[in-house]
Design an enzyme around this catalytic site. Structure first.
Site, PDB file in Angstrom:
ATOM      1  N   ASN A 161       0.809  -1.233   0.000  1.00 51.40           N
ATOM      2  CA  ASN A 161       0.000   0.000   0.000  1.00 51.40           C
ATOM      3  C   ASN A 161       0.839   1.279   0.000  1.00 51.40           C
ATOM      4  O   ASN A 161       0.491   2.246  -0.678  1.00 51.40           O
ATOM      5  CB  ASN A 161      -1.001  -0.022   1.154  1.00 51.40           C
ATOM      6  N   GLU A 260       3.783  -5.291  12.325  1.00 51.72           N
ATOM      7  CA  GLU A 260       2.811  -4.202  12.173  1.00 51.72           C
ATOM      8  C   GLU A 260       1.705  -4.755  11.285  1.00 51.72           C
ATOM      9  O   GLU A 260       1.917  -4.982  10.093  1.00 51.72           O
ATOM     10  CB  GLU A 260       3.485  -2.971  11.569  1.00 51.72           C
ATOM     11  N   CYS A 294      -3.194   1.126   6.586  1.00 54.23           N
ATOM     12  CA  CYS A 294      -3.580   0.354   7.772  1.00 54.23           C
ATOM     13  C   CYS A 294      -4.199   1.242   8.832  1.00 54.23           C
ATOM     14  O   CYS A 294      -4.926   0.769   9.689  1.00 54.23           O
ATOM     15  CB  CYS A 294      -2.349  -0.339   8.336  1.00 54.23           C
ATOM     16  N   GLU A 473       7.862   0.054  16.815  1.00 52.53           N
ATOM     17  CA  GLU A 473       9.028   0.618  16.130  1.00 52.53           C
ATOM     18  C   GLU A 473       8.896   2.137  16.214  1.00 52.53           C
ATOM     19  O   GLU A 473       7.901   2.678  16.658  1.00 52.53           O
ATOM     20  CB  GLU A 473       9.111   0.089  14.694  1.00 52.53           C
TER      21      GLU A 473
HETATM   22  P1  NAD Z   1      -0.036  -9.576   3.148  1.00 57.25           P
HETATM   23  O1  NAD Z   1       0.076 -10.027   4.558  1.00 57.25           O
HETATM   24  O2  NAD Z   1      -0.839 -10.383   2.211  1.00 57.25           O
HETATM   25  O3  NAD Z   1       1.419  -9.471   2.463  1.00 57.25           O
HETATM   26  C1  NAD Z   1       2.446  -8.699   3.039  1.00 57.25           C
HETATM   27  C2  NAD Z   1       3.786  -9.271   2.603  1.00 57.25           C
HETATM   28  O4  NAD Z   1       3.936 -10.572   3.160  1.00 57.25           O
HETATM   29  C3  NAD Z   1       3.941  -9.436   1.099  1.00 57.25           C
HETATM   30  O5  NAD Z   1       5.271  -9.102   0.749  1.00 57.25           O
HETATM   31  C4  NAD Z   1       3.665 -10.909   0.895  1.00 57.25           C
HETATM   32  O6  NAD Z   1       4.267 -11.452  -0.260  1.00 57.25           O
HETATM   33  C5  NAD Z   1       4.281 -11.494   2.139  1.00 57.25           C
HETATM   34  N1  NAD Z   1       3.755 -12.804   2.558  1.00 57.25           N
HETATM   35  C6  NAD Z   1       2.507 -13.271   2.397  1.00 57.25           C
HETATM   36  N2  NAD Z   1       2.409 -14.510   2.940  1.00 57.25           N
HETATM   37  C7  NAD Z   1       3.626 -14.802   3.460  1.00 57.25           C
HETATM   38  C8  NAD Z   1       4.161 -15.930   4.146  1.00 57.25           C
HETATM   39  N3  NAD Z   1       3.419 -17.006   4.436  1.00 57.25           N
HETATM   40  N4  NAD Z   1       5.460 -15.909   4.538  1.00 57.25           N
HETATM   41  C9  NAD Z   1       6.236 -14.824   4.273  1.00 57.25           C
HETATM   42  N5  NAD Z   1       5.783 -13.738   3.608  1.00 57.25           N
HETATM   43  C10 NAD Z   1       4.488 -13.713   3.225  1.00 57.25           C
HETATM   44  O7  NAD Z   1      -0.544  -8.082   3.216  1.00 57.25           O
HETATM   45  P2  NAD Z   1      -0.933  -7.128   1.994  1.00 57.25           P
HETATM   46  O8  NAD Z   1      -2.225  -7.595   1.426  1.00 57.25           O
HETATM   47  O9  NAD Z   1       0.250  -6.984   1.129  1.00 57.25           O
HETATM   48  O10 NAD Z   1      -1.143  -5.722   2.752  1.00 57.25           O
HETATM   49  C11 NAD Z   1      -2.340  -5.309   3.350  1.00 57.25           C
HETATM   50  C12 NAD Z   1      -2.359  -5.617   4.832  1.00 57.25           C
HETATM   51  O11 NAD Z   1      -1.236  -4.997   5.456  1.00 57.25           O
HETATM   52  C13 NAD Z   1      -3.565  -5.061   5.542  1.00 57.25           C
HETATM   53  O12 NAD Z   1      -4.030  -5.999   6.476  1.00 57.25           O
HETATM   54  C14 NAD Z   1      -3.030  -3.836   6.269  1.00 57.25           C
HETATM   55  O13 NAD Z   1      -3.758  -3.435   7.393  1.00 57.25           O
HETATM   56  C15 NAD Z   1      -1.673  -4.318   6.635  1.00 57.25           C
HETATM   57  N6  NAD Z   1      -0.765  -3.189   6.903  1.00 57.25           N
HETATM   58  C16 NAD Z   1      -0.408  -2.921   8.204  1.00 57.25           C
HETATM   59  C17 NAD Z   1       0.422  -1.834   8.485  1.00 57.25           C
HETATM   60  C18 NAD Z   1       0.819  -1.459   9.903  1.00 57.25           C
HETATM   61  O14 NAD Z   1       1.696  -0.609  10.069  1.00 57.25           O
HETATM   62  N7  NAD Z   1       0.211  -2.038  10.927  1.00 57.25           N
HETATM   63  C19 NAD Z   1       0.894  -1.047   7.447  1.00 57.25           C
HETATM   64  C20 NAD Z   1       0.502  -1.347   6.132  1.00 57.25           C
HETATM   65  C21 NAD Z   1      -0.327  -2.429   5.879  1.00 57.25           C
HETATM   66  O1  6OD Z   2       4.128   6.138   9.132  1.00 59.12           O
HETATM   67  C1  6OD Z   2       4.653   5.051   9.367  1.00 59.12           C
HETATM   68  O2  6OD Z   2       5.792   4.951   9.869  1.00 59.12           O
HETATM   69  C2  6OD Z   2       3.915   3.819   9.090  1.00 59.12           C
HETATM   70  N1  6OD Z   2       4.526   2.666   9.451  1.00 59.12           N
HETATM   71  C3  6OD Z   2       2.710   3.879   8.489  1.00 59.12           C
HETATM   72  C4  6OD Z   2       1.903   2.751   8.204  1.00 59.12           C
HETATM   73  C5  6OD Z   2       0.869   2.877   7.365  1.00 59.12           C
HETATM   74  C6  6OD Z   2       0.048   1.756   7.046  1.00 59.12           C
HETATM   75  O3  6OD Z   2      -0.441   1.542   5.950  1.00 59.12           O
END
Ligand code: NAD
Ligand code: 6OD
Length: 493
Positions: A161, A260, A294, A473
């Site tokens: 994202n 995260e 997120c 972090e």
């Molecule tokens: P995802 O979990 O599907 O994938 C994230 C990464 O993990 C990708 O690089 C993917 O290839 C890899 N991956 C997937 N399965 C794996 C496995 N079994 N082993 C190792 N690597 C693996 O997430 P997404 O769809 O790419 O992103 C959206 C999600 O990310 C949403 O749930 C969003 O809330 C979350 N997100 C959280 C934060 C935060 O800071 N908390 C920030 C951004 C996005």
């Molecule tokens: O601002 C940041 O440092 C951070 N980790 C943002 C996360 C955004 C989620 O999509």
């Protein structure tokens, strides 16, 4: 960028020990804007992953492993300089991969890439470590002090994202602490990470300190990396369910993890709030990056006295969000990342209807009459009418959608906001400092914004509670994850 879409498709390769390497099978990355291919990406094999981990380990034994904090901080500043020099290329790459507006890439995504390196250059060069003077059993004195050491080889796995922002948020502190990294960007967003490898080389980061593998999760580069015995720690951003899978993979080597994860963030609008600011802020917190942040609010609870006015204003503005090509400066929407994610979000719109939601605006897909009809767009959507137990109000959707519901008392607002398995962020709109403080204490969230949203200071703790993450972090919290502290106790008597 000159055209509607970037020139392409071009070939993106893995980066191992300072060299781009080819070989193996490739996969095609398609544009979320048009569905047309934009990049061919070389998928890392298990043996490529082995090579990156070996290169990282070798780098730790070389000059990188002997550098002090100040020298590493200087390297980080050079990386930031080089990111700024490649600014336009990075904007183009990020827009090509995600379809986000060029205006957002220019003002948020790419500047934060450089800012992450500058911030951690300062933080690592100035962070104090603990020391204590201790009375010995014989009445003498001993000095205890802690020294920081790198953890070793760190795997960095990130989502699609905010690709460069989220990757550099982890790579910068990992390098600041003297580690070597193997990064795996999302299969949906391979481009800016590939440019980051070029940036590392140009900035003089020693070979092997930064390595890059492209690929997927299960049975691909992600899983090969998280199960690799040569990886010492894993830092991951992504879905909560993926966090669970990675934790299982990390268990065998007892590797440290920092997670995260997902969110189902609440916004709370109290009746005393500045309503103009609350509406404008909620538009940002619900629809920035197509709702694919997120930290986005997917549930807004509004005190009953102002519920009708707030909801009408929010729905009107959401219905007016401008579609456009990413390159048009006025564009305020963006496509979802992929047809699969669009199907998931449209499924959530259907589920909301089936659960009895009233759709105040949106709820479907736009049509353009041009190449964007091959893209992954959905309409920005405002829903109301559902109770707290509806799946629409509990499950993360990760799209441009928000459900709005009324509340009467402060206690009820916190109970509603806390009523999911997640606990990443919350946004509170009020003029009452007492409410602001109590919200910070009573909300299940790692981050509570009051009268603002996504205002970041990179020294602050960042992370989630409940299913939204493990650890924090940011600032010294990043240093604590990316380094080992050894206590040295010297008897001075
Ligand atoms: P995802 O979990 O599907 O994938 C994230 C990464 O993990 C990708 O690089 C993917 O290839 C890899 N991956 C997937 N399965 C794996 C496995 N079994 N082993 C190792 N690597 C693996 O997430 P997404 O769809 O790419 O992103 C959206 C999600 O990310 C949403 O749930 C969003 O809330 C979350 N997100 C959280 C934060 C935060 O800071 N908390 C920030 C951004 C996005
Ligand atoms: O601002 C940041 O440092 C951070 N980790 C943002 C996360 C955004 C989620 O999509």
């Amino acid at each position: 960028m000159t055209g509607r879409a970037p020139a392409g498709p071009s070939r993106l390769r893995n980066f191992v020990g300072g060299e781009f390497v080819d070989g193996g099978s490739t996969f095609t990355k398609v544009s979320p804007v048009t569905g047309e291919p934009v990049f061919e990406v070389v998928e890392a094999t298990r043996s490529t992953v082995d090579d990156t981990v070996a290169a990282a380990r070798a780098a730790l034994r070389g000059p990188w492993g002997r550098m002090g904090e100040r020298e590493r901080a200087e390297v980080l500043r050079r990386v930031a300089d080089e990111l700024e020099r490649r600014f336009d290329d990075l904007v183009t790459a990020e827009v090509a991969d995600t379809g986000k507006s060029i205006a957002q890439a220019r003002t948020l995504d790419i500047p934060r890439g450089a800012a992450n390196f500058r911030a951690f250059a300062e933080i690592v060069a100035t962070a104090p470590t603990e020391s204590f003077t201790t009375v010995t059993p014989t009445g003498g004195r001993a000095l205890n002090y802690a020294v920081r050491k790198p953890v070793g080889v760190v795997a960095v796995i990130v989502p699609w994202n905010l690709p460069l922002l989220l990757l550099t948020w982890k790579v910068a502190p990992a390098l600041a602490c003297g580690n070597a990294v193997v990064v795996k960007p999302s299969e949906e967003t391979p481009a800016s990470a590939t440019l980051l490898a070029e940036v590392m080389a140009a900035a003089g980061v020693p070979d092997g300190v930064f390595n890059l593998v492209h690929g997927f999760g299960p049975d691909s580069a992600g899983e090969f990396l998280t199960r690799h015995p040569g990886v010492d720690a894993i830092t991951f951003t992504g879905e909560s369910a993926t966090g669970g899978a990675i934790m299982r993979a990390a268990a065998d080597g007892v590797k440290a993890v920092s997670f995260e994860l997902g969110g189902k963030n609440a916004g709370l609008v109290f009746a005393d709030a500045d309503l103009d600011a609350a509406v404008a802020g909620s538009m940002r917190s619900s629809f920035t990056n197509g709702g694919q942040v997120c930290l986005c609010t997917e549930r807004i609870y509004v005190q009953r006295q102002v519920f009708d006015e707030f909801t009408a204003r929010l729905a009107k503005r959401a219905g007016e969000l401008a579609y456009g090509w990413p390159t048009d400066e006025a564009t305020a929407t963006m496509p979802l990342i992929s047809p699969q994610h669009r199907a998931k979000v449209l499924g959530a719109y259907e589920l909301a209807r089936a659960e009895g939601a009233e759709v105040l605006t949106g709820g479907g897909t736009p049509t353009f009459g041009d190449a964007r009809d091959g893209g992954s767009y959905v309409q920005p959507t405002v829903l109301t009418g559902l109770g707290p137990d509806a799946r629409t109000n509990r499950e993360e959707i990760f799209g441009p959608v928000v459900h709005v519901a009324p509340f009467d008392t402060e206690d009820e607002a916190y109970a509603l906001a806390n009523g999911t398995e997640y606990g990443l962020a919350a946004t509170v709109w009020t003029r009452d400092v007492g409410v602001a403080h109590r919200a910070g204490v009573r909300l299940d969230a790692g981050i509570v914004w009051v009268n603002t949203w996504f205002l970041r200071d990179l020294r602050t703790p960042f992370g989630g509670v409940k299913a939204s993450g493990i650890g924090r972090e940011g600032g010294v919290h990043s240093l604590n994850f990316y380094s080992e502290l050894t206590n040295v106790c010297v008897d001075l008597s």
